[in-house]
Motif scaffolding. Sequence first.
Motif, mmCIF file in Angstrom:
data_model
loop_
_atom_site.group_PDB
_atom_site.id
_atom_site.type_symbol
_atom_site.label_atom_id
_atom_site.label_comp_id
_atom_site.label_asym_id
_atom_site.label_seq_id
_atom_site.Cartn_x
_atom_site.Cartn_y
_atom_site.Cartn_z
ATOM 1 N N LEU A 141 0.763 -1.456 0.277
ATOM 2 C CA LEU A 141 -0.107 -0.078 -0.127
ATOM 3 C C LEU A 141 0.748 0.932 -0.016
ATOM 4 O O LEU A 141 0.088 2.278 -0.588
ATOM 5 N N GLY A 142 2.288 1.355 0.047
ATOM 6 C CA GLY A 142 2.473 2.219 0.804
ATOM 7 C C GLY A 142 3.634 2.899 -0.123
ATOM 8 O O GLY A 142 3.459 3.600 -0.771
ATOM 9 N N LEU A 143 4.349 1.265 -0.804
ATOM 10 C CA LEU A 143 4.962 2.068 -2.032
ATOM 11 C C LEU A 143 3.543 1.912 -3.651
ATOM 12 O O LEU A 143 4.080 3.234 -3.852
ATOM 13 N N MET A 144 2.339 2.086 -3.350
ATOM 14 C CA MET A 144 1.560 2.149 -4.354
ATOM 15 C C MET A 144 1.326 3.470 -4.232
ATOM 16 O O MET A 144 1.051 4.424 -5.091
ATOM 17 N N LEU A 145 0.931 4.479 -3.029
ATOM 18 C CA LEU A 145 0.347 5.023 -2.646
ATOM 19 C C LEU A 145 1.968 6.116 -2.876
ATOM 20 O O LEU A 145 1.770 7.618 -3.550
ATOM 21 N N ILE A 146 3.079 5.692 -2.836
ATOM 22 C CA ILE A 146 4.341 7.060 -3.056
ATOM 23 C C ILE A 146 4.585 6.474 -4.807
ATOM 24 O O ILE A 146 4.737 8.077 -4.763
ATOM 25 N N THR A 147 4.134 5.822 -5.103
ATOM 26 C CA THR A 147 4.396 5.909 -6.674
ATOM 27 C C THR A 147 3.663 7.093 -6.878
ATOM 28 O O THR A 147 3.993 7.903 -7.879
ATOM 29 N N PHE A 153 3.773 14.336 -10.554
ATOM 30 C CA PHE A 153 4.672 15.323 -10.610
ATOM 31 C C PHE A 153 5.627 15.372 -11.457
ATOM 32 O O PHE A 153 5.759 15.677 -12.281
ATOM 33 N N MET A 154 6.114 13.650 -11.730
ATOM 34 C CA MET A 154 7.666 13.444 -11.999
ATOM 35 C C MET A 154 6.517 12.693 -12.978
ATOM 36 O O MET A 154 5.089 12.260 -13.435
ATOM 37 N N SER A 155 6.944 12.034 -14.459
ATOM 38 C CA SER A 155 7.063 11.413 -15.234
ATOM 39 C C SER A 155 6.638 10.032 -14.722
ATOM 40 O O SER A 155 7.352 9.406 -13.580
ATOM 41 N N ASN A 156 5.337 9.239 -14.853
ATOM 42 C CA ASN A 156 5.164 7.824 -14.588
ATOM 43 C C ASN A 156 6.528 6.707 -15.013
ATOM 44 O O ASN A 156 6.592 6.311 -14.143
ATOM 45 N N THR A 157 7.417 6.559 -15.997
ATOM 46 C CA THR A 157 7.925 5.960 -16.441
ATOM 47 C C THR A 157 9.478 6.644 -15.360
ATOM 48 O O THR A 157 9.582 5.215 -14.723
ATOM 49 N N ALA A 158 9.582 7.366 -15.303
ATOM 50 C CA ALA A 158 10.952 8.127 -14.159
ATOM 51 C C ALA A 158 10.625 7.132 -13.040
ATOM 52 O O ALA A 158 11.539 6.875 -11.861
ATOM 53 N N LEU A 184 4.424 -7.469 -5.719
ATOM 54 C CA LEU A 184 4.655 -5.635 -5.476
ATOM 55 C C LEU A 184 5.343 -5.219 -6.909
ATOM 56 O O LEU A 184 5.499 -3.939 -7.105
ATOM 57 N N ALA A 185 6.615 -6.083 -8.131
ATOM 58 C CA ALA A 185 6.174 -5.202 -8.813
ATOM 59 C C ALA A 185 5.159 -4.813 -10.144
ATOM 60 O O ALA A 185 5.610 -4.066 -10.671
ATOM 61 N N LEU A 186 4.111 -5.583 -9.715
ATOM 62 C CA LEU A 186 2.951 -5.035 -10.894
ATOM 63 C C LEU A 186 2.684 -3.920 -9.824
ATOM 64 O O LEU A 186 1.966 -3.661 -10.776
ATOM 65 N N SER A 187 2.892 -3.099 -8.413
ATOM 66 C CA SER A 187 2.205 -2.728 -8.324
ATOM 67 C C SER A 187 2.260 -1.238 -9.143
ATOM 68 O O SER A 187 1.722 -0.374 -8.388
ATOM 69 N N ILE A 188 3.675 -1.324 -8.518
ATOM 70 C CA ILE A 188 4.421 0.555 -9.462
ATOM 71 C C ILE A 188 3.624 0.368 -10.820
ATOM 72 O O ILE A 188 3.347 1.738 -10.270
ATOM 73 N N PRO A 189 3.780 -0.349 -11.671
ATOM 74 C CA PRO A 189 3.255 -0.101 -12.645
ATOM 75 C C PRO A 189 2.007 0.410 -12.843
ATOM 76 O O PRO A 189 1.495 1.732 -13.430
ATOM 77 N N ILE A 190 0.799 -0.077 -11.697
ATOM 78 C CA ILE A 190 -0.399 0.066 -11.840
ATOM 79 C C ILE A 190 -0.327 1.707 -11.359
ATOM 80 O O ILE A 190 -1.149 2.664 -11.687
ATOM 81 N N ALA A 191 -0.125 1.478 -10.123
ATOM 82 C CA ALA A 191 -0.323 2.762 -9.369
ATOM 83 C C ALA A 191 0.799 4.469 -10.212
ATOM 84 O O ALA A 191 0.332 5.391 -10.169
ATOM 85 N N ALA A 192 1.821 4.031 -10.692
ATOM 86 C CA ALA A 192 2.795 5.290 -11.894
ATOM 87 C C ALA A 192 1.017 5.564 -12.811
ATOM 88 O O ALA A 192 1.266 6.273 -12.222
ATOM 89 N N ASN A 193 1.401 4.223 -14.000
ATOM 90 C CA ASN A 193 -0.046 4.368 -14.590
ATOM 91 C C ASN A 193 -0.745 5.280 -13.881
ATOM 92 O O ASN A 193 -1.545 6.574 -14.775
ATOM 93 N N VAL A 194 -1.790 5.395 -13.092
ATOM 94 C CA VAL A 194 -3.526 5.505 -12.609
ATOM 95 C C VAL A 194 -2.841 6.976 -11.821
ATOM 96 O O VAL A 194 -3.579 7.895 -12.101
#
Lengths: 469, 165
Positions: A141-147, A153-158, A184-194
């Motif tokens: 949850l923490g990783l997703m919210l921070i991502t 404010f930054m690029s999703n990719t970076a 965990l690996a999946l949670s990052i792109p989802i959070a970044a895209n969203v």
Amino acid sequence: MSEEQERTLLQRLGLPLAVVAFLLPIVLQPDGLDAAGHRMFGIFLAAIVLWITEAVPLYATAVLIIFGEILFISEASVMPLPEGFEAPPIDDFYSALANPVLMLFLGGFFLAEGAAKYRLDRNLARVLLRPFGTSPTGIMLGLMLITAALSMFMSNTATAATMTAVVLSVTATLPPGDRLRTSLALSIPIAANVGGIATPVGTPPNAIALAGLTERGISISFLEWMLATLPFVILILVAAWWLLGRLHRSETKELKLEMEGEFDMSRPAILFYGVFALTIALWLTEPLHGVPATVVGFLPVVVLLSTQVFGVTELQNVRWDVLWLVGGGIALATGMAAAGVDEWLVALVAWENLPVALLLVVLAVISLALSTTISNSATANLLVPIGLTLAMSDAVAVDPLLAGIIIAVGCSLAMALPISTPPNAIAYATGAVRTKDLAVVGLLVGAIGLVLFLAVAPLWWNLLGIAGM
Amino acid sequence: MTTPRLVVLCVEDEPDVRDAIVRDLAPFEPAVVTETAESADDAREAIAEITEGRDRLGLVLADHLLPGTTGVDFLVELHEGEATARAKKVLLTGQAGLDDTVKAVNRADLDRYVAKPWDPEELRAVVRDQLTEFACEHVDDVLPYLTVLDSARLLEVHGTRAADR
């Protein structure tokens, strides 16, 4: 740096196909358009082909559009223009590359560049992750919210690259085959895209929608955009978090978080932190001071360059390719409006027979489906001019703001394939995520997001007085 | 579309040693492959083949005593060659003297020296480190190597190069 890229069949076919697409309306001369319209329609069709096939890079298509418009329908046209056609001056097309929304984005790039340079993103992640404890679900949850917060404010990719590095360090000690690694690996792109959905500078499709709306005299402030989208972004994130915990069961009860680092306390770093905080504060408080976000966006650019915290290197690091891709979309919309192509296209279909809600569903689904396989920005570039014209036509009664946001959101919700977005590609490259894992979660999150944004969001926007059905 | 692989070229005349190196570097496959050559001539041929295809020569791992030439002279030659200058260069030997080693550092831009007999873990660490550096410096898309090389460094570079699209 240059590498020989193996070109796919689609890429090799793209260029000849684009030429055919360009010539088609000029030869067939469809009714309802004059000669300028035929040429502009040709440019539009060629742009579709090039953005789908990527026969030339996305940004190259953008400059081709601008050049094509100048050569064929502007005041400086090399071909005679039809009588009565008011040819736009060339400034109308070149100025797309300095559109105020691009300046807003430029400000976002400066903030992102500094955050990477002074490792603010990593240090924020380190500090903010601590309160989430050591349980896998808490950390996820923490990783997703921070991502999500960083990618606003930054690029999703970076952001995804930075946060995936955190995930890999956290999961390094897990036993092989532990599915926690996958979630965990999946949670990052989802959070970044969203997360990219939640601000106008979050990701290029937002900028494209914003520019299209502004062009038509419809304004939405930075804060309004956030108010309109952030609650749903949070809901989608929580749903995705719950889903990931269900889909990939793991026996692991505790994770060790060992992130080292210290905040950079050098003078330029501190000045940057100040500029960073001030810019975001000013973006969020527009109702108090009335300075538009596009003006505030230039503030970090001016301050960081004139204090020499940033120099030529940082200026060169600006992603001009991304800015120009957005600019190409803006120029495309300008050209289509000038030659009447957008209205002509919209008039081809009897929209009157479609209920408003269905119309929005169609826009959202097309945008999601298209950007699952092609670039999100290209999708927005192609759909925004048509979607907004449609919304503003007499045939239908859709709030254009609604249409604009829905198209942008649809682009960001497309994440079912490794190639759908660069953050997805990163997760896939970790080896912890199979195409199938991504497809299942990506489709589910996309669907949840669509339902929330189509069924619930408009009510909320009505309540806020931002937009109505 | 196939991903270009990074190639470790191992130049070593002893068959047993070659096999041992290939075995030690097997965990890097399939994104990184080890190719072997028993002499400098053999190695030149292998390099020509690699350069023609899509794979990239990332690292040359050379023994010092080779038939007809020395590993150091061969590395100097590679350093001066256009197609091979960027490849990382490592001596894996027990026999290079001080003069040869100095020559390798000064004229071949030698990146690492690994003494025989080597510890497989140490060899892998050197290869991982050097290939990561090569990928960060000279490869546009570093993602295919995330699982076998230093992911933290690759992701940092990737974050600055890739953008939302």
